[in-house]
Design an enzyme around this catalytic site. Sequence first.
Site, PDB file in Angstrom:
ATOM      1  NE  ARG A  34      -1.987  -1.254   3.914  1.00 10.98           N
ATOM      2  CZ  ARG A  34      -1.816  -0.473   4.983  1.00 10.98           C
ATOM      3  NH1 ARG A  34      -2.259   0.758   4.978  1.00 10.98           N
ATOM      4  NH2 ARG A  34      -1.197  -0.914   6.061  1.00 10.98           N
TER       5      ARG A  34
ATOM      6  CE1 TYR B 223       5.858   7.415  11.459  1.00  6.49           C
ATOM      7  CE2 TYR B 223       6.305   9.770  11.442  1.00  6.49           C
ATOM      8  CZ  TYR B 223       6.103   8.586  10.762  1.00  6.49           C
ATOM      9  OH  TYR B 223       6.147   8.573   9.386  1.00  6.49           O
TER      10      TYR B 223
ATOM     11  CB  ALA C  58      11.761   8.541  19.378  1.00  8.28           C
TER      12      ALA C  58
HETATM   13  P1  NAP Z   1       0.841   2.944   4.842  1.00  6.80           P
HETATM   14  O1  NAP Z   1       0.055   3.440   3.683  1.00  6.80           O
HETATM   15  O2  NAP Z   1       0.188   2.801   6.160  1.00  6.80           O
HETATM   16  O3  NAP Z   1       1.522   1.535   4.418  1.00  6.80           O
HETATM   17  C1  NAP Z   1       2.347   0.859   5.331  1.00  6.80           C
HETATM   18  C2  NAP Z   1       2.990  -0.343   4.673  1.00  6.80           C
HETATM   19  O4  NAP Z   1       3.871  -0.944   5.628  1.00  6.80           O
HETATM   20  C3  NAP Z   1       1.982  -1.420   4.259  1.00  6.80           C
HETATM   21  O5  NAP Z   1       2.447  -2.054   3.097  1.00  6.80           O
HETATM   22  C4  NAP Z   1       2.029  -2.390   5.454  1.00  6.80           C
HETATM   23  O6  NAP Z   1       1.675  -3.745   5.125  1.00  6.80           O
HETATM   24  C5  NAP Z   1       3.529  -2.317   5.789  1.00  6.80           C
HETATM   25  N1  NAP Z   1       3.826  -2.743   7.151  1.00  6.80           N
HETATM   26  C6  NAP Z   1       3.307  -2.268   8.315  1.00  6.80           C
HETATM   27  N2  NAP Z   1       3.859  -2.922   9.357  1.00  6.80           N
HETATM   28  C7  NAP Z   1       4.729  -3.831   8.833  1.00  6.80           C
HETATM   29  C8  NAP Z   1       5.596  -4.813   9.397  1.00  6.80           C
HETATM   30  N3  NAP Z   1       5.653  -5.016  10.717  1.00  6.80           N
HETATM   31  N4  NAP Z   1       6.340  -5.568   8.561  1.00  6.80           N
HETATM   32  C9  NAP Z   1       6.270  -5.399   7.209  1.00  6.80           C
HETATM   33  N5  NAP Z   1       5.469  -4.486   6.631  1.00  6.80           N
HETATM   34  C10 NAP Z   1       4.710  -3.714   7.432  1.00  6.80           C
HETATM   35  O7  NAP Z   1       2.120   3.888   5.118  1.00  6.80           O
HETATM   36  P2  NAP Z   1       2.817   4.974   4.149  1.00  6.80           P
HETATM   37  O8  NAP Z   1       2.183   6.282   4.397  1.00  6.80           O
HETATM   38  O9  NAP Z   1       2.934   4.442   2.779  1.00  6.80           O
HETATM   39  O10 NAP Z   1       4.277   5.037   4.823  1.00  6.80           O
HETATM   40  C11 NAP Z   1       5.380   4.310   4.333  1.00  6.80           C
HETATM   41  C12 NAP Z   1       6.634   4.778   5.070  1.00  6.80           C
HETATM   42  O11 NAP Z   1       6.825   6.178   4.853  1.00  6.80           O
HETATM   43  C13 NAP Z   1       6.545   4.603   6.600  1.00  6.80           C
HETATM   44  O12 NAP Z   1       7.809   4.248   7.106  1.00  6.80           O
HETATM   45  C14 NAP Z   1       6.157   5.994   7.085  1.00  6.80           C
HETATM   46  O13 NAP Z   1       6.538   6.212   8.398  1.00  6.80           O
HETATM   47  C15 NAP Z   1       6.932   6.847   6.093  1.00  6.80           C
HETATM   48  N6  NAP Z   1       6.387   8.207   5.975  1.00  6.80           N
HETATM   49  C16 NAP Z   1       5.105   8.428   5.553  1.00  6.80           C
HETATM   50  C17 NAP Z   1       4.639   9.724   5.461  1.00  6.80           C
HETATM   51  C18 NAP Z   1       3.253  10.046   4.995  1.00  6.80           C
HETATM   52  O14 NAP Z   1       2.872  11.234   5.049  1.00  6.80           O
HETATM   53  N7  NAP Z   1       2.461   9.098   4.547  1.00  6.80           N
HETATM   54  C19 NAP Z   1       5.479  10.801   5.810  1.00  6.80           C
HETATM   55  C20 NAP Z   1       6.766  10.536   6.237  1.00  6.80           C
HETATM   56  C21 NAP Z   1       7.223   9.230   6.308  1.00  6.80           C
HETATM   57  P3  NAP Z   1       0.114  -4.249   5.212  1.00  6.80           P
HETATM   58  O15 NAP Z   1      -0.568  -3.607   4.004  1.00  6.80           O
HETATM   59  O16 NAP Z   1       0.188  -5.727   5.119  1.00  6.80           O
HETATM   60  O17 NAP Z   1      -0.420  -3.731   6.495  1.00  6.80           O
END
Ligand code: NAP
Length: 248
Positions: free
Chosen positions: A16, A156, A158
């Site tokens: 995702r 988060y 940290a």
């Molecule tokens: P997201 O839409 O919630 O997707 C999270 C993804 O991580 C999903 O594929 C989920 O798998 C997987 N996941 C969660 N826990 C896991 C685990 N224990 N082992 C393996 N996979 C796991 O998040 P996102 O917004 O795309 O964020 C991706 C990254 O970017 C994260 O590290 C987040 O902190 C960082 N980030 C995001 C933003 C933002 O604004 N969105 C900003 C800064 C940084 P499932 O689908 O199976 O649950």
Amino acid sequence: MGLLKGKVALITGGSRGIGESIVLKYAQEGADIAFTYVSSEEKAQAVVKKAEAFGVKVVAYKSNAANYTESEALINTVVNDFGKIDILINNAGITKDTLMLRMSEEQWDQVIEINLKSVFNLTKHVLKPMMKQKSGSIINMSSVVGVFGNAGQANYAASKAGIIGFSKSIAKEVGSRNIRCNAIAPGFIETDMTHVLTDEQKKAYTDNIPLKRLGAGDDVANACVYLGSDMSVYITGQVLSVCGGLNI
Ligand code: NAP
């Protein structure tokens, strides 16, 4: 364009959001891709189908990045299935937001284990094959929140600040082996993680972003293409912000 042709990438959390965008961008650029998920089996298989349409090899693995033993097994399986790993993208992450006074030990531990310990787990085990092949690029997903902090996100922030210190240290440890390690610090990117915010909250964020829009998964994926490709062979230990100027 084929910027990643001949390379094998392992991307955590590719089912995702930002991870899915990275998988599709990497496929478009010619990389063979292994990616992980924890619960979204159907979504993961749909991503495999979309990525395979670019004519590359794509396999989704159910693997909890927070688990040390599962991570070791994953690296071994991917090396076995693909022959090598050129690029590791530690993208998996979660939020458990609340103010410090309300934060439980569980909310702290979960975020640190999934966001930060996962980066240790995967990096620790990918270094052996990367050292053997004398090359590699590791990209760790931090956040602008790891640089500036954010009320209600102490756990988060940290974890994301920890990722920056980790990435810079690994860059110094393995640079002589031709292995690079960089972090990306996204700003506000529209995914499931940020869909919980109200329109009012989103507008307030947008007003503060010089480029006057929220980010898309592709904006982060493009930065991942750069750091994974040979375009960035002299870049290591850096934090690349993808935030529309939110940090200036
Ligand atoms: P997201 O839409 O919630 O997707 C999270 C993804 O991580 C999903 O594929 C989920 O798998 C997987 N996941 C969660 N826990 C896991 C685990 N224990 N082992 C393996 N996979 C796991 O998040 P996102 O917004 O795309 O964020 C991706 C990254 O970017 C994260 O590290 C987040 O902190 C960082 N980030 C995001 C933003 C933002 O604004 N969105 C900003 C800064 C940084 P499932 O689908 O199976 O649950």
